[in-house]
Write a protein that holds these residues in place. Sequence first.
Motif, PDB file in Angstrom:
ATOM      1  N   GLU A  68       0.654  -1.305  -0.107  1.00  0.00           N
ATOM      2  CA  GLU A  68      -0.054   0.011  -0.179  1.00  0.00           C
ATOM      3  C   GLU A  68       0.867   1.506   0.158  1.00  0.00           C
ATOM      4  N   GLY A  69       2.059   1.131  -0.781  1.00  0.00           N
ATOM      5  CA  GLY A  69       2.793   2.310  -0.919  1.00  0.00           C
ATOM      6  C   GLY A  69       3.605   2.832   0.596  1.00  0.00           C
ATOM      7  N   ARG A  70       3.537   1.822   1.436  1.00  0.00           N
ATOM      8  CA  ARG A  70       4.474   2.100   2.794  1.00  0.00           C
ATOM      9  C   ARG A  70       5.951   2.268   2.261  1.00  0.00           C
ATOM     10  N   ALA A  74       8.145   5.754   2.569  1.00  0.00           N
ATOM     11  CA  ALA A  74       9.683   5.715   3.393  1.00  0.00           C
ATOM     12  C   ALA A  74      10.983   6.131   2.564  1.00  0.00           C
ATOM     13  N   VAL A  75      10.820   5.664   1.349  1.00  0.00           N
ATOM     14  CA  VAL A  75      12.088   6.087   0.375  1.00  0.00           C
ATOM     15  C   VAL A  75      12.186   7.624   0.334  1.00  0.00           C
ATOM     16  N   LEU A  76      10.785   8.168   0.000  1.00  0.00           N
ATOM     17  CA  LEU A  76      10.708   9.591  -0.060  1.00  0.00           C
ATOM     18  C   LEU A  76      11.370  10.377   1.084  1.00  0.00           C
ATOM     19  N   SER A  88       8.318  16.943   0.059  1.00  0.00           N
ATOM     20  CA  SER A  88       7.788  17.538  -1.139  1.00  0.00           C
ATOM     21  C   SER A  88       8.562  17.763  -2.433  1.00  0.00           C
ATOM     22  N   ALA A  89       9.850  17.771  -2.009  1.00  0.00           N
ATOM     23  CA  ALA A  89      10.702  18.172  -3.091  1.00  0.00           C
ATOM     24  C   ALA A  89      11.357  17.071  -3.665  1.00  0.00           C
ATOM     25  N   VAL A  90      11.364  15.999  -3.218  1.00  0.00           N
ATOM     26  CA  VAL A  90      11.388  14.601  -3.923  1.00  0.00           C
ATOM     27  C   VAL A  90      10.405  13.780  -4.497  1.00  0.00           C
ATOM     28  N   MET A  91      10.640  13.248  -5.698  1.00  0.00           N
ATOM     29  CA  MET A  91       9.622  12.419  -6.354  1.00  0.00           C
ATOM     30  C   MET A  91      10.312  11.263  -6.826  1.00  0.00           C
ATOM     31  N   VAL A  92       9.526   9.999  -6.680  1.00  0.00           N
ATOM     32  CA  VAL A  92       9.993   8.784  -6.912  1.00  0.00           C
ATOM     33  C   VAL A  92       9.156   8.303  -8.195  1.00  0.00           C
TER      34      VAL A  92
END
Length: 92
Positions: A68-70, A74-76, A88-92
């Motif tokens: 479910e995107g956990r 956590a990576v962000l 909010s400045a990081v995108m995956v």
Amino acid sequence: MSAGTGTCVSGCPYRHDVVVPNLPDHPASHATVPVRVRPGASRPRVGGRYEGPYGPALVVAVTAAAVEGRATKAVLFAVAKVLGVRRSAVMV
């Protein structure tokens, strides 16, 4: 970064083997970095190199499960913490 220990000098809880340069407060551009995510790790860690079929990638290990995107969240958080930017400045 302390020499030889892999522990960040800034006091972040993550161990990483890469040195991240100081970024300007308002960068004029962005960077794209291939990432290899390792969910379910025993401890969070940013660093290391994965030689995959599409070229090298930065290894990001997180304790969250890939459910479910956990792990993605956590990576962000982990990458933002290491780079010293808002999540909010990081995108995956």
